[in-house]
Motif scaffolding. Sequence first.
Motif, PDB file in Angstrom:
ATOM      1  N   CYS B  53      28.171  26.420  32.399  1.00 28.12           N
ATOM      2  CA  CYS B  53      28.465  26.979  33.720  1.00 28.12           C
ATOM      3  C   CYS B  53      29.362  26.035  34.524  1.00 28.12           C
ATOM      4  CB  CYS B  53      27.149  27.217  34.457  1.00 28.12           C
ATOM      5  SG  CYS B  53      27.367  27.990  36.079  1.00 28.12           S
ATOM      6  N   ILE B  55      29.940  27.083  38.063  1.00 30.34           N
ATOM      7  CA  ILE B  55      29.922  27.604  39.432  1.00 30.34           C
ATOM      8  C   ILE B  55      29.565  26.475  40.401  1.00 30.34           C
ATOM      9  CG2 ILE B  55      28.948  29.350  40.973  1.00 30.34           C
ATOM     10  CD1 ILE B  55      30.832  30.517  38.893  1.00 30.34           C
ATOM     11  N   CYS B  56      28.796  25.482  39.928  1.00 36.58           N
ATOM     12  CA  CYS B  56      28.742  24.230  40.678  1.00 36.58           C
ATOM     13  C   CYS B  56      28.997  23.116  39.680  1.00 36.58           C
ATOM     14  CB  CYS B  56      27.430  24.061  41.436  1.00 36.58           C
ATOM     15  SG  CYS B  56      26.050  23.456  40.450  1.00 36.58           S
ATOM     16  N   TRP B  58      26.724  21.039  38.318  1.00 39.50           N
ATOM     17  CA  TRP B  58      25.510  20.619  37.611  1.00 39.50           C
ATOM     18  C   TRP B  58      25.708  20.745  36.098  1.00 39.50           C
ATOM     19  CZ3 TRP B  58      22.053  17.959  40.170  1.00 39.50           C
ATOM     20  CH2 TRP B  58      20.791  17.749  39.622  1.00 39.50           C
ATOM     21  N   LYS B  59      26.557  21.683  35.685  1.00 41.24           N
ATOM     22  CA  LYS B  59      26.956  21.861  34.284  1.00 41.24           C
ATOM     23  C   LYS B  59      25.817  22.371  33.387  1.00 41.24           C
ATOM     24  CE  LYS B  59      28.945  17.628  33.894  1.00 41.24           C
ATOM     25  NZ  LYS B  59      29.352  16.837  35.030  1.00 41.24           N
ATOM     26  N   LEU B  87      19.501  30.058  34.508  1.00 40.99           N
ATOM     27  CA  LEU B  87      20.548  29.635  35.436  1.00 40.99           C
ATOM     28  C   LEU B  87      20.084  29.865  36.868  1.00 40.99           C
ATOM     29  CD1 LEU B  87      23.720  31.146  33.718  1.00 40.99           C
ATOM     30  CD2 LEU B  87      22.763  28.850  33.453  1.00 40.99           C
ATOM     31  N   CYS B  88      20.742  29.235  37.803  1.00 43.45           N
ATOM     32  CA  CYS B  88      20.453  29.491  39.219  1.00 43.45           C
ATOM     33  C   CYS B  88      21.168  30.784  39.623  1.00 43.45           C
ATOM     34  CB  CYS B  88      20.886  28.291  40.062  1.00 43.45           C
ATOM     35  SG  CYS B  88      22.599  28.331  40.549  1.00 43.45           S
ATOM     36  N   ARG B  90      23.680  31.415  41.427  1.00 40.49           N
ATOM     37  CA  ARG B  90      25.141  31.342  41.371  1.00 40.49           C
ATOM     38  C   ARG B  90      25.606  31.447  39.915  1.00 40.49           C
ATOM     39  NH1 ARG B  90      25.602  25.673  43.785  1.00 40.49           N
ATOM     40  NH2 ARG B  90      23.817  25.511  42.394  1.00 40.49           N
ATOM     41  N   MET B 220      20.632  24.710  45.347  1.00 42.95           N
ATOM     42  CA  MET B 220      20.080  25.208  44.078  1.00 42.95           C
ATOM     43  C   MET B 220      20.441  24.373  42.855  1.00 42.95           C
ATOM     44  SD  MET B 220      18.004  27.641  44.513  1.00 42.95           S
ATOM     45  CE  MET B 220      17.738  28.136  42.823  1.00 42.95           C
ATOM     46  N   ASN B 222      20.024  23.317  39.770  1.00 42.40           N
ATOM     47  CA  ASN B 222      19.060  24.042  38.947  1.00 42.40           C
ATOM     48  C   ASN B 222      17.843  23.220  38.505  1.00 42.40           C
ATOM     49  OD1 ASN B 222      17.889  25.870  37.245  1.00 42.40           O
ATOM     50  ND2 ASN B 222      19.719  26.323  36.076  1.00 42.40           N
TER      51      ASN B 222
END
Lengths: 179, 733
Positions: B53, B55-56, B58-59, B87-88, B90, B220, B222
């Motif tokens: 991911c 979207i932020c 955090w990967k 996932l969170c 987002r 968030m 995660n």
Amino acid sequence: MSRLGMAIDTRKCVGCMDCVVACKTENNLPEGFDRDWITTEVSGSFPNLTMQIRTERCNHCSDTPCVSCCPTGASHIHDFGGVVLVDHDLCIGCKACVASCPYDARYIHPDGYADKCTFCIHRVENGEDPACVSVCPTYCMHFGDLDDPNSEVSKLVASRKSSVQHPAAGTKPNIFYLE
Amino acid sequence: MITVSRRRFLKITGFGLGAAAAVSASEPLAKSAEYINAKTGKGKGIEKIPTTCDICFWKCGAIAYLKDGELWKIEGNPEDPLSNGRLCPRGTGGIGAHFDKDRLKSPLIRKNERGEDQWVAVTWDEALSYIAEKMNKIKAKYGPESVALFSHGIGGNFLKHTLKAYGSPNVAAPSFAQCRGPRDVGFELTFGEPVGSPERTDIENADCLVLIGSHLGENMHNTQVQEFSRFIENKGTLIVVDPRFSVAAGKAKYYLPIKPGTDTALILAWMNVIVSMGLYDKEYVEKYGFGFEQFSQLISLNTPEWAYIQTGIDPEIIRATAIEMAKNKPRTLVHPGRHTTWYGNDAQRSRAIALLNALLGSWGRKGGFFFPASLDIPNYPYPEYPHGERGKVDNPGKKYPFASETITTGIREATITGEPYPIKGWLVYATNLIQALPDREETIKAIQNLDLMVVVDVVPSEIAGWADVVLPEDTYLERFDDLSITPFKKPFISLRQPVISSPGDTKPNWWIARELAIKLGLGHYYPWTNIEEYFKKRLGAAGYSYDELKKKGILKGEETPIFFEDGIEPVFYTPSGKIEFYSPQLQAAGFSPVPEFEKPKENPPGYLRLIYGRSPVHTFSRTQSNHLLSDLYEENEVWVNTSVAMKYGYKSGDKIRLANTYGVKSEPVKVKVTERIRPDCVFLVHGFGQTSKMLKSTYKKGASDSLLLKNCSTDPLMGGTGLNNNFVTFEEA
Ligand code: SF4
């Protein structure tokens, strides 16, 4: 017989709406519509406040005003686990069920039929949890058979203080909120 | 007071059938299996592709689902230690980035003046040739250091490589001076190591967790939220300090509604109680501590009664919470936070948090801070970078002696003043500097001094509007990025790989960076032609199989000890080799060797302090045009305490403008009347009120907190900007 339901731990829920977006993608919901949602209830005055956050949806009630009022039989109780479903082909979009539901769980889909949570029956019949349950990053949602005393949901409801929404409506809802 | 998130749902059902029918023309947001089957008439064909991911930052490891070649949904990769298969919100809505109607579709070169948002679509060759030509001119006239890169996330790794090969050391991310910088500096000064990202916090094993302004559950990241939930399940004691009754506050045993800007007073008082009552971890402090005697003397006057005057927190509550922390030591985690650039003296506050953890013996201990493990994958063997005469431009004369990374606002200042040397080119990768930096007019002033301004992004962000050249990047679902080697509890590596092709003429950053290098005559810095070759070389050198990584998305290494009690060697990379309760290096540089309380600015009469934070469904200003996410939270609201709203006669939903003490006014924003905030401040979710005309779906929705941030005080230790130091009043919309 089985009675599918949920036990939702409100202590853990952070109201992040992951359940809402997972439902949207899993079930291909049209823009602007959701089958589940978050309610935040705050009481007291600053700073002495209490707050409960709940993820809400159709309660898949055991006593169903939405099924009894349906003129076409579109709104029905599915054989599998007592899940309340709508047959889109039979539905004429009259909105009687929308009005009858004390939880405001139904809406009219842009294609003209009443729509709501299905407990992701297509997943459940394959042995998976509903999308909202399996996405939750707080693991606050539990899904299973409330008629089986050994299921996780039954044990949680038996061992923890819990409540249902609008018990006075007499619908016998099958979603329990653990406090 | 009940709030329901089902905004659109209620609005549309309320209109009855007519309005609903109007919606039916719109395509579904994401294409589900049934939809695709119905549309294409194709049979069932589900393909699962592991990726990472974006979207932020955090990967999280993810698995994208395709149905008959169409993107359907994305879930967590169960093998991934960060997502644990979940996932969170987002991340779950991440597929909306691929379908985003506003996304960039081809390279653009500006037609008129900068900032006028008038563009000509060009080919990649034209765009990159234009950039290379300008960069070569800048190099000839001013030297290579005069081009700077602002970059956020692993996506920018290859552009960094190209810029270093070109000869510039000026690479910065707002994640330092506008975010976690003070925290990492405060912890480094104390323990010799930063907290890092993902945070090295063992939340799930803590018996007592203290959150100071950190709003987990709204923020968030995660794994932290997952661990926070396990902490609640384990019935840990939660203490929350926040001017706003956050989601976390709603779960706390103790909620401390602190006066903004006074956290250090509270932390000093907690330490005073723990030391004076002899409740600290004596063995730990004796073994690993340096300067404890001087420290305890210096905090001896910071009693709970003293702190009460500053913070407004009852002295008995300060004592009770301190005792609670001590009772649970060493499994008491005083969370270091992440976004910590609040008041311009934040490194010392973070150091106070570090010291409180040191007293409780939680650094290196289970339920406290772990020592992250990561896989050892060697870098690609590139030729050496050129070493210019001039160092970095951002911190001349080491004005901020403890800055451990490049200061964005320092580069901006140099671009304006030309000192210590001119900056004439900006490359901006995936960071909307318009919202990320305070003092917006300074950013715009700096841009006007440039000979070249390039933005690489997925969407036409506000900063893209100020570019000469805009390069459209593939979304994370359409591209490879550099290997993600995340230090965490278990060593592992994850791969971001394309799961679907882009609908436009967009490119992955590695390709952009490589082509640019070739045009600059730096092709020898890219001995590989395709990124998969690069992966194979790096992984092969460490004995891992790229094919396996591609198939699984995640490769894990052997677990190693991460706590002192499991056998990790306690090492502290401070000058004394110990935990520095008293810091001689701070003293030598003219700063307090032990944190001291500085009074915050008081509210001017009629003004409220502006504070801000996160929504669980958005990442800064990057996600607002993702329809799956904007459907959940489309515009921010300004939180106003009920008593204040009553005074002004506002009810929830009324539209107002916020104006700061310098007369800067926000876009109209809805009021949220709530008990969940102190009457002396207002709160906004960050990232809204965007003014990019090309980003139609989010244009001027809500108010921008960052627009209202002016003359922020700067942290003298490390150059962080104090972003909670502005005050606003209400004006008519
Ligand atoms: S925390 Fe959320 S947005 Fe960030 S990488 Fe993980 S899933 Fe993606």
